[in-house]
Design a protein around this motif. Structure first.
Motif, mmCIF file in Angstrom:
data_model
loop_
_atom_site.group_PDB
_atom_site.id
_atom_site.type_symbol
_atom_site.label_atom_id
_atom_site.label_comp_id
_atom_site.label_asym_id
_atom_site.label_seq_id
_atom_site.Cartn_x
_atom_site.Cartn_y
_atom_site.Cartn_z
ATOM 1 N N GLN A 78 1.874 -9.530 -1.630
ATOM 2 C CA GLN A 78 2.707 -9.459 -0.190
ATOM 3 C C GLN A 78 1.485 -9.175 0.990
ATOM 4 O O GLN A 78 1.807 -9.353 1.867
ATOM 5 C CB GLN A 78 3.565 -7.518 -0.424
ATOM 6 N N GLY A 131 0.863 -1.291 0.069
ATOM 7 C CA GLY A 131 0.137 0.183 -0.406
ATOM 8 C C GLY A 131 0.611 1.203 -0.730
ATOM 9 O O GLY A 131 0.239 2.831 -0.435
ATOM 10 N N VAL A 186 8.097 1.151 -1.660
ATOM 11 C CA VAL A 186 8.685 0.575 -1.247
ATOM 12 C C VAL A 186 10.034 0.187 -1.972
ATOM 13 O O VAL A 186 10.201 0.692 -3.227
ATOM 14 C CB VAL A 186 8.197 -1.561 -1.489
ATOM 15 N N ARG A 219 12.858 -6.623 -10.777
ATOM 16 C CA ARG A 219 12.334 -5.262 -11.702
ATOM 17 C C ARG A 219 14.036 -4.725 -12.004
ATOM 18 O O ARG A 219 14.378 -4.018 -12.122
ATOM 19 C CB ARG A 219 11.845 -4.495 -10.871
ATOM 20 N N LYS A 247 4.998 1.056 -9.789
ATOM 21 C CA LYS A 247 5.490 1.866 -10.494
ATOM 22 C C LYS A 247 6.024 2.992 -9.978
ATOM 23 O O LYS A 247 7.452 3.154 -9.969
ATOM 24 C CB LYS A 247 4.385 2.902 -11.259
ATOM 25 N N THR A 248 5.614 3.524 -8.825
ATOM 26 C CA THR A 248 6.431 4.174 -7.773
ATOM 27 C C THR A 248 7.578 3.890 -7.176
ATOM 28 O O THR A 248 8.339 4.544 -6.440
ATOM 29 C CB THR A 248 5.383 4.817 -6.486
ATOM 30 N N SER A 249 7.600 2.705 -6.820
ATOM 31 C CA SER A 249 8.406 1.935 -5.712
ATOM 32 C C SER A 249 8.808 1.739 -7.083
ATOM 33 O O SER A 249 10.887 2.312 -7.088
ATOM 34 C CB SER A 249 8.296 0.618 -5.576
ATOM 35 N N TRP A 307 9.110 -13.884 -7.125
ATOM 36 C CA TRP A 307 8.512 -13.876 -5.740
ATOM 37 C C TRP A 307 8.844 -14.960 -4.817
ATOM 38 O O TRP A 307 9.247 -15.146 -3.439
ATOM 39 C CB TRP A 307 7.189 -13.617 -5.820
ATOM 40 N N THR A 362 11.720 -6.370 -4.972
ATOM 41 C CA THR A 362 12.720 -7.072 -5.432
ATOM 42 C C THR A 362 12.353 -7.425 -6.823
ATOM 43 O O THR A 362 11.517 -6.367 -7.450
ATOM 44 C CB THR A 362 12.248 -8.502 -5.048
ATOM 45 N N SER A 374 0.631 0.936 -15.813
ATOM 46 C CA SER A 374 -0.033 -0.416 -15.295
ATOM 47 C C SER A 374 -0.884 0.104 -14.440
ATOM 48 O O SER A 374 -1.145 0.993 -13.668
ATOM 49 C CB SER A 374 1.648 -0.521 -14.679
ATOM 50 N N PRO A 375 -1.489 -1.002 -13.857
ATOM 51 C CA PRO A 375 -2.616 -0.947 -13.004
ATOM 52 C C PRO A 375 -1.885 0.058 -11.708
ATOM 53 O O PRO A 375 -0.356 -0.345 -11.400
ATOM 54 C CB PRO A 375 -3.125 -2.349 -12.351
ATOM 55 N N ASN A 425 12.746 -4.845 1.296
ATOM 56 C CA ASN A 425 11.135 -4.773 0.197
ATOM 57 C C ASN A 425 10.994 -4.411 -0.536
ATOM 58 O O ASN A 425 9.865 -4.969 -0.803
ATOM 59 C CB ASN A 425 10.149 -4.165 1.194
ATOM 60 N N ARG A 483 -1.008 -0.150 -7.858
ATOM 61 C CA ARG A 483 -0.185 -1.454 -6.597
ATOM 62 C C ARG A 483 0.287 -2.111 -7.587
ATOM 63 O O ARG A 483 0.965 -2.930 -7.226
ATOM 64 C CB ARG A 483 -1.719 -1.968 -5.833
ATOM 65 N N MET A 484 1.111 -1.578 -8.689
ATOM 66 C CA MET A 484 1.785 -3.262 -9.796
ATOM 67 C C MET A 484 3.030 -2.651 -8.747
ATOM 68 O O MET A 484 4.365 -3.290 -8.819
ATOM 69 C CB MET A 484 1.530 -2.572 -11.024
HETATM 70 N N1 LIG Z 1 9.925 -3.926 -6.907
HETATM 71 C C1 LIG Z 1 8.766 -4.454 -5.087
HETATM 72 N N2 LIG Z 1 9.119 -5.617 -5.092
HETATM 73 C C2 LIG Z 1 8.353 -6.382 -4.215
HETATM 74 N N3 LIG Z 1 6.640 -5.410 -3.624
HETATM 75 C C3 LIG Z 1 6.799 -4.660 -4.378
HETATM 76 C C4 LIG Z 1 7.731 -4.116 -5.924
HETATM 77 N N4 LIG Z 1 7.208 -3.493 -6.678
HETATM 78 C C5 LIG Z 1 5.529 -2.495 -5.876
HETATM 79 N N5 LIG Z 1 5.433 -3.598 -4.807
HETATM 80 C C6 LIG Z 1 4.162 -4.078 -4.031
HETATM 81 O O1 LIG Z 1 2.923 -3.555 -4.487
HETATM 82 C C7 LIG Z 1 3.024 -2.339 -2.858
HETATM 83 C C8 LIG Z 1 2.752 -0.378 -4.230
HETATM 84 O O2 LIG Z 1 3.408 -0.278 -4.695
HETATM 85 P P1 LIG Z 1 4.216 1.059 -6.184
HETATM 86 O O3 LIG Z 1 5.150 1.677 -6.388
HETATM 87 O O4 LIG Z 1 3.113 2.106 -4.935
HETATM 88 O O5 LIG Z 1 2.529 0.947 -7.003
HETATM 89 P P2 LIG Z 1 1.851 1.549 -8.074
HETATM 90 O O6 LIG Z 1 2.611 3.138 -7.536
HETATM 91 O O7 LIG Z 1 2.504 1.006 -9.051
HETATM 92 O O8 LIG Z 1 0.538 2.593 -7.232
HETATM 93 C C9 LIG Z 1 4.169 -2.106 -2.740
HETATM 94 O O9 LIG Z 1 3.248 -1.357 -1.530
HETATM 95 C C10 LIG Z 1 4.702 -3.161 -2.012
HETATM 96 O O10 LIG Z 1 3.975 -3.993 -1.136
#
Ligand SMILES: Nc1ncnc2c1ncn2[C@@H]1O[C@H](COP(=O)(O)OP(=O)(O)O)[C@@H](O)[C@H]1O
Ligand SMILES: [Mg+2]
Length: 376
Positions: free
Chosen positions: A265, A12, A15, A23, A50-52, A230, A21, A44-45, A19, A47-48
């Motif tokens: 997760q 949510g 990360v 990519r 992108k921000t991370s 994973w 992995t 992307s949809p 946390n 919570r995939m």
């Molecule tokens: N590279 C990653 N490795 C592990 N978990 C990830 C990764 N990228 C995203 N997640 C999981 O997905 C959640 C949402 O990631 P986020 O980057 O906020 O997605 P988005 O920006 O696409 O909505 C994170 O809190 C984490 O649980």
């Protein structure tokens, strides 16, 4: 093995560190794009990841040559809302110290007087509010800041704009998009990484020939993290808590949530909390039930406003119907009304990101919502 007090799984929020992995390929590609000044579109949809990913790449780039600037425009409601956030982010993130930032503002934004506030939150220390209005600066002057700041600091600037689809919701959206593209396409020392969820809107902005941002940058559709990546990630998290999970159960977790990163997760965490020593069918079942319970309020809210026709459409898809939406048999079996009704309904449901359209037909966008509907 030493136990840790921090949560084993995080979902949510974006990360990083342990946390984050895999990519590896995506990171390399984006890093190259950033370092070579190519514009990037990332879709992307929700919570995939992108921000991370973008934040991860921002850490990895060669900081001698590239300065990244990150901003999330989810709460921007209008053009000048955006210009303020845009200018604030650029000014704050290109100055290494608060004094630099203030000097830069005095030099580049002479017509305004910034308000400085010291934050109680130690991660940001301070924030600046510029209060720019059309009286002080034209859109073009603000939009050209990245190029001018890049020349000033002697580095390439990559402006990363999160939740970019918001642009499509503003008044005079098309005009604003034209202005943005008109200025940014001439930049040689600044480039742009524009990313967002709301797939329908993102496609509309970037894949439509008549839209200003058409072919503005390299389009990237962020794919789910593969199950093979994973497996070691999740197993090591279990091991750290003196628990075990076999490959088979990790695979099941990934399957159930369609490899959607955040749900992987979240479900892993729910399963872990139901595990004594080793994950078994009961722990998995209990974990799934917990996940569904956690999602229920949100799904109730999301589906609460749907018409019964729209709900019937979702039920049909959940039931395995993905194509043949003009067949009379299908229409009456699921109570979908007339052919033209179905076509209109699908358009609305696509626009609202309830469903996605693929070569194989229509599918629910959220794999857990699908499971939830099946359980009802
Ligand atoms: N590279 C990653 N490795 C592990 N978990 C990830 C990764 N990228 C995203 N997640 C999981 O997905 C959640 C949402 O990631 P986020 O980057 O906020 O997605 P988005 O920006 O696409 O909505 C994170 O809190 C984490 O649980
Ligand atoms: Mg995000």
């Amino acid at each position: 093995m030493k136990k840790e007090a921090k949560p084993a799984f995080l979902y949510g929020v974006s990360v990083g560190g342990d946390n984050f992995t895999d990519r590896v390929r995506e990171t390399r590609r984006l890093k190259m794009n950033f370092e070579n000044g190519l514009n990037v579109i990332l879709i992307s949809p929700r919570r995939m990841g992108k921000t991370s990913l973008v934040k991860h790449v921002a850490q990895e780039v060669d900081k001698e040559i590239v300065q990244t600037v990150y901003m999330d425009i989810y709460d921007c409601r209008s053009e000048y809302d955006f210009y303020n956030k845009f200018a604030e982010a650029i000014m704050m993130q290109t100055g290494s110290k608060i004094e630099h930032t203030l000097d830069n503002i005095r030099q580049f934004l002479t017509r305004i007087s910034p308000k400085l506030s010291i934050n109680p939150d130690p991660s940001t220390e301070y924030s600046i509010s510029l209060g720019i209005t059309p009286k002080e600066y034209s859109p073009e002057e603000i939009l050209s800041l990245p190029e001018r700041m890049a020349n000033h600091i002697g580095k390439h600037i990559v402006v990363c704009i999160d939740e970019f689809q918001q642009v499509g919701e503003w008044p005079d959206s098309l005009l604003v998009q034209k202005r943005m593209r008109g200025v940014w396409q001439h930049h040689t020392h600044a480039s742009y990484c524009l990313f967002g969820s709301r797939q329908h809107m993102m496609n509309q902005l970037f894949q439509n020939k008549r839209m200003p941002f058409y072919q503005f940058g390299e389009p990237n559709y962020l794919q789910p993290i593969p199950t093979e990546d994973w497996i070691p990630f999740i197993q090591s998290k279990f091991e750290k808590k003196d628990l075990t999970i076999s490959d088979t159960y990790v695979r099941q977790i990934c399957d159930i949530v369609g490899n959607q990163s955040s749900y992987v997760q979240q479900l892993s965490w729910d399963v872990m909390l139901n595990t004594e020593k080793t994950v078994d069918d009961e722990a998995l079942e209990a974990g799934i039930n917990d996940l569904l319970m956690q999602c229920t309020p949100l799904f109730m809210e999301q589906t609460g406003g749907l018409t019964s026709y729209q709900l019937n459409l979702l039920r049909a898809i959940v039931d395995g119907q993905h194509t043949q939406w003009t067949s009379q048999e299908v229409l009456s079996k699921y109570g979908l009304g007339t052919k033209s009704n179905v076509a209109k309904m699908q358009k609305v449901m696509l626009e609202r990101d309830f469903i996605v359209s693929t070569e194989q037909g229509l599918f629910l966008a959220d794999p857990v919502m699908k499971l939830w509907l099946q359980h009802r």
